[in-house]
Design a protein around this motif. Structure first.
Motif, PDB file in Angstrom:
ATOM      1  N   GLY A  51     -10.453  -4.443  -3.634  1.00 12.79           N
ATOM      2  CA  GLY A  51     -11.315  -4.257  -2.550  1.00 12.79           C
ATOM      3  C   GLY A  51     -12.465  -3.231  -2.906  1.00 12.79           C
ATOM      4  O   GLY A  51     -12.541  -2.968  -3.904  1.00 12.79           O
ATOM      5  N   ASN A  68      -2.462  -6.742  -5.670  1.00 10.37           N
ATOM      6  CA  ASN A  68      -3.540  -6.061  -4.863  1.00 10.37           C
ATOM      7  C   ASN A  68      -3.753  -4.619  -5.637  1.00 10.37           C
ATOM      8  O   ASN A  68      -2.927  -3.886  -5.690  1.00 10.37           O
ATOM      9  CB  ASN A  68      -3.171  -5.909  -3.599  1.00 10.37           C
ATOM     10  CG  ASN A  68      -4.292  -5.213  -2.549  1.00 10.37           C
ATOM     11  OD1 ASN A  68      -4.362  -4.223  -2.614  1.00 10.37           O
ATOM     12  ND2 ASN A  68      -5.051  -6.109  -1.969  1.00 10.37           N
ATOM     13  N   ASP A  69      -5.234  -4.508  -6.191  1.00 18.42           N
ATOM     14  CA  ASP A  69      -5.454  -3.187  -6.354  1.00 18.42           C
ATOM     15  C   ASP A  69      -5.046  -2.643  -7.808  1.00 18.42           C
ATOM     16  O   ASP A  69      -5.704  -2.164  -8.494  1.00 18.42           O
ATOM     17  CB  ASP A  69      -5.151  -2.202  -5.250  1.00 18.42           C
ATOM     18  CG  ASP A  69      -5.752  -0.927  -5.509  1.00 18.42           C
ATOM     19  OD1 ASP A  69      -6.749  -0.788  -6.388  1.00 18.42           O
ATOM     20  OD2 ASP A  69      -5.454   0.038  -4.658  1.00 18.42           O
ATOM     21  N   LYS A 107       0.778  -1.284  -0.136  1.00 18.19           N
ATOM     22  CA  LYS A 107      -0.063   0.162  -0.024  1.00 18.19           C
ATOM     23  C   LYS A 107       0.771   1.350   0.058  1.00 18.19           C
ATOM     24  O   LYS A 107       0.256   2.455   0.058  1.00 18.19           O
ATOM     25  CB  LYS A 107      -1.052   0.091   1.242  1.00 18.19           C
ATOM     26  CG  LYS A 107      -1.781  -1.203   1.411  1.00 18.19           C
ATOM     27  CD  LYS A 107      -2.520  -1.448   0.196  1.00 18.19           C
ATOM     28  CE  LYS A 107      -4.056  -1.077  -0.022  1.00 18.19           C
ATOM     29  NZ  LYS A 107      -4.628  -1.447  -1.270  1.00 18.19           N
ATOM     30  N   ASP A 143     -11.814   0.071  -4.085  1.00 27.13           N
ATOM     31  CA  ASP A 143     -10.887  -0.156  -5.437  1.00 27.13           C
ATOM     32  C   ASP A 143     -11.501  -0.014  -6.693  1.00 27.13           C
ATOM     33  O   ASP A 143     -12.812   0.317  -6.705  1.00 27.13           O
ATOM     34  CB  ASP A 143      -9.833  -1.435  -5.274  1.00 27.13           C
ATOM     35  CG  ASP A 143      -8.997  -1.351  -4.285  1.00 27.13           C
ATOM     36  OD1 ASP A 143      -8.678  -0.378  -3.554  1.00 27.13           O
ATOM     37  OD2 ASP A 143      -8.754  -2.639  -3.923  1.00 27.13           O
TER      38      ASP A 143
HETATM   39 MG    MG Z   1      -7.684  -2.671  -1.402  1.00 27.35          MG
END
Ligand code: MG
Ligand code: 3NM
Length: 521
Positions: free
Chosen positions: A93, A76-77, A48, A96
């Protein structure tokens, strides 16, 4: 040209974390390599904080490793990072990019996973074409402090139930959030909704923070592959067993016989009011009682082949800690734990304690009166006055349905005591008419029954339902015989008569007597 989606094994999903608190000084690429050697079946690169250039660099190194082992890599993302390194897909998520847009960009062959914390989010993700769901947050986790909802195994179960189309899940589901070796089997077991189960679990710190990622992954996978059969074997549905005991009485008698000759350990965490009586009942029925509320000694006791009774009573914070430690110790070695939520519906503190205990571990049997079982169900409309049973508010059919529903939800045997007792493991439900009204006039009769059931389940673990039934019949037939005695004039004289009859019934079973088809002796 379409290469098709790669086949995916969802069993053990590693989500990476590059923060020093978790990764420490280790090299992320090496950790992932070792984790896959240990058994990780799927990897998600999640970062992140890093700059895009750094992410692309690490992702391409990770992809070289995952390809070597033929394990998919998801990002992720960041769809751009996924495309830049040709990873197999992404995990998105709720905050997102949406699943539909991501699919447009990445195409039909990409694996797209979506986080879901509720039934609504899960259903939407499935409609939008998600390939799998990451469901949670199961338990609060320091790894991700901005999680929106902690849903527990109950929440996982609700999502799994809602994701089913008939008996099949429409998409694979993995749970995430503080899952580790100490709770993974319980999470797999308790979240199941009928045959609809998690396909695997996702972990960050259990592997990324480990000093030995390979062996941590290996033990996790081993636990996943052996759950739930290893500890929590459930009873095969037996449709022949309806409400009459005729076909099972011989077996019930033989269980009583093994119990009365066993001296099996019965570990009681119980309130002071009933300790003495419960210990005497244990001795009279053939088990060996130990009364200990000392959590730290539970692991040693758990290895002695017996069972633990948790009799909630006044649920002070210290007691809750001891109960939790006891439950964990017995769960860890697959030994039975019996929960008696004494006065569970009486106060807010006790209702909360019931919830805490139901999520802290796994019970083999839950027993209580109508108000207490209502508190376990979480639907109690009866305000309990004291710990004694109040007037009944529901019909026989409602009670039978309630114990069955809780048995299915909690994957255990549930007993609701009363004038008629209702016992169910979800597949078999019986009404038991034995007993004596004097049991309602002495203190601790319900608690002592919990101790008896515990030691019965310990001697006959292969069928906890029949074991509990045998224990109940031993107890209640002895009460009937005590009541019928000339020297039983009231509650005071009932107690010694009852202790005698508990003992004598065992002696007679040893000599060849047995339970009859109508529950008579
Ligand atoms: Mg996320
Ligand atoms: N997502 P650990 S919880 C990355 O609930 C992540 O969606 C979550 O880490 C979610 O296994 C989580 O160390 C962190 O508890 C899980």
């Amino acid at each position: 040209e379409s290469r098709g989606k790669p086949p995916v094994d969802w069993s053990l999903y590693l989500v990476t974390d590059s923060t020093p608190a978790i990764l420490g000084g280790k090299d992320i690429v090496q950790v992932v390599d070792q984790a896959i050697q240990g058994g990780v079946t799927l990897v998600q690169y999640r970062d992140k904080h890093a700059d895009t250039g750094v992410m692309v660099d690490i992702a391409s190194k990770l992809h070289a490793v995952t390809r070597k082992y033929n394990v998919p890599l998801l990002i992720n993302d960041r769809l751009d990072v996924c495309q830049a390194v040709g990873a197999e897909g992404v995990h998105i998520g709720q905050d997102d990019m949406g699943c539909i847009e991501a699919r447009k960009i990445l195409g039909p062959d990409a694996i797209i996973g979506v986080t879901a914390s509720s039934v609504e989010e899960a259903q939407k993700a499935i409609e939008d074409g998600a390939d799998y769901l990451g469901i949670g947050t199961t338990f609060a986790t320091p790894t991700k402090t901005d999680t929106k909802s902690i849903i527990g195994t109950r929440g996982l179960q609700e999502i799994l139930a809602a994701c089913s189309t008939g008996t099949e899940k429409s998409v694979p589901c993995v749970a995430i959030g503080s899952i580790n070796a100490s709770n993974v089997q319980r999470v797999l077991h308790q979240s199941a909704h009928g045959s609809n189960r998690l396909n695997g679990v996702a972990v960050v710190s259990a592997i990324m923070a480990s000093t030995d990622p390979r062996s941590s992954a290996r033990s996790l996978l081993d636990l996943i592959k052996t759950a739930p059969q290893k500890y929590y074997a459930s009873v095969a549905p037996n449709t022949a067993f309806v409400t009459e005991l005729a076909s099972q009485v011989a077996q019930v008698t033989s269980i009583i016989k093994s119990h009365v000759t066993s001296s099996v350990l019965c570990h009681n965490m119980t309130n002071t009011v009933v300790q003495n009586f419960a210990a005497n009942v244990c001795l009279a029925t053939g088990s060996s009682p130990i009364m200990s509320e000392n959590g730290p000694e539970a692991p040693d006791l758990a290895r002695l082949g017996g069972a633990l009774v948790i009799n909630m009573g006044t649920a002070t914070p210290e007691k809750l800690n001891a109960f939790t430690a006891g439950m964990r110790a017995y769960n860890a070695v697959g030994a039975p734990v019996i929960f008696d939520p004494v006065g569970g519906g009486a106060t807010a503190i006790r209702r909360n304690a019931v919830k805490t205990l139901l999520t802290a571990g796994f019970f083999s049997v839950i027993k209580g009166n109508e108000g207490e079982i209502g508190a376990v169900a979480g639907t109690s409309t009866t305000q309990q006055r004291g710990v004694d049973s109040g007037p009944s508010v529901s019909t026989a059919e409602e009670k039978a349905n309630l114990v069955k529903a809780i048995a299915l939800r909690e994957h255990c045997v549930v007993l609701m005591t009363g004038k008629t007792d209702y016992l169910s493991d979800g597949a078999r439900t019986v009404a038991i008419e034995n007993g004596s009204h004097w049991l309602g006039k002495i203190t601790g009769s319900g608690c002592a029954l919990g101790s008896v059931i515990a030691s019965y389940v310990a001697v006959h673990r292969q069928d906890k339902f029949l074991a509990a039934l045998a224990g109940i019949l031993h107890y209640e037939i002895a009460a009937e015989r005590a009541e019928a005695r000339q020297d039983c004039r009231g509650p005071g004289s009932f107690i010694p008569a009852f202790l005698d009859e508990l003992y004598l019934l065992g002696e007679e079973v040893k000599q060849g007597r047995g339970i009859g088809a109508n529950g008579e002796f």
